[in-house]
Design an enzyme around this catalytic site. Sequence first.
Site, short mmCIF file in Angstrom:
data_model
loop_
_atom_site.label_atom_id
_atom_site.label_comp_id
_atom_site.label_asym_id
_atom_site.label_seq_id
_atom_site.Cartn_x
_atom_site.Cartn_y
_atom_site.Cartn_z
N LYS A 128 30.16 62.97 94.96
CA LYS A 128 28.90 62.72 95.66
C LYS A 128 28.92 61.35 96.33
CE LYS A 128 25.06 63.69 93.56
NZ LYS A 128 24.03 63.72 92.50
N ASN A 178 16.52 63.86 89.80
CA ASN A 178 16.64 63.88 88.34
C ASN A 178 16.78 65.30 87.82
OD1 ASN A 178 16.73 61.01 87.81
ND2 ASN A 178 14.63 60.96 88.56
#
Length: 316
Positions: free
Chosen positions: A133, A153
């Site tokens: 990422k 999250n």
Amino acid sequence: MERKNRILIFGGTGYIGKYIVKASVSLGHPTLVYTRPLNSQTPPSKTQLCEEFNSMGVTLVQGELEHDQILAVIKQVDIVICALAFPQVMEQLKIIDAIKVAGNIKRFIPSGFGAEEDRINPLPPFQALLDKKRKIRREIEAAGIPYTSISANCCGAYFVNYLLRPYENVKDIAVYGNGEAKAVLNYEEDVGMYTVKAANDPRTRNRVVIYRPPKNIISQNELISLWEQKCGHTSRKAFISEEEIVNRSQSLPPPHNIPVSILHSIFVRGDLVAFEIGEDDLEASQLYPDYNYTSIDQLLDIFLVDPLPPASAAFG
């Protein structure tokens, strides 16, 4: 009337993608979903979802992740949101290349929607995922593409199902570590809405937006206690020690070592709230105070009446 931005979503038929698609439509955006060609081998659930999208006015674009095909559709839109699953995370390089050539995209939101990769350092299997990422984020920055990175999250319904297993009516509930570490559980519908809002917000250009609404910060022990109060029965807690979790992360083969490493990061170390949100950070519930997000308390009420079906994440 000002023209609404046209939004293209990759991975729109996936777990979090479908919520982003529905949010985009509900906020009035012309919405396109890029999907692999539908055929006789397509799972019925995906076919049904695509039919639902059609009925909502979504434009389905069928194709492979090949340069000419994705370039052609990117030229038709203003915003690109990617919600591809982890096994496809590096496929975003193809999307980045097409965006660079097209030159018309106002905002790109890369796939992620989990932990903020630049601010935590978890166990190696999870770290390897975050490294990919990070590579995507650095590529976007180097290309000068206007972006917003999302740290959503935990998907609330996903983890309520995973932790409490309400659909099984179990008596024993696994608790990772001592159950005291705080996590952030956000309802998927809110993740979709916040994402589309952020994609259109000039304040979020080239920034990271963290989804940490105060009513959704909760520990496993607090979550279990709240659920017991609502459903009227008690559960036995089966504590899984940090040592055992670390051992599993080292002994399980890939990709099975990734989920246990994520559990360690979230529910043992409390990585999602281990850093303060400062004045220079952007937090979704502060950016959009008029949006009434679903608290974890309200999400459990939904599960009492109409439990959301469990899902599984893909890591390999």
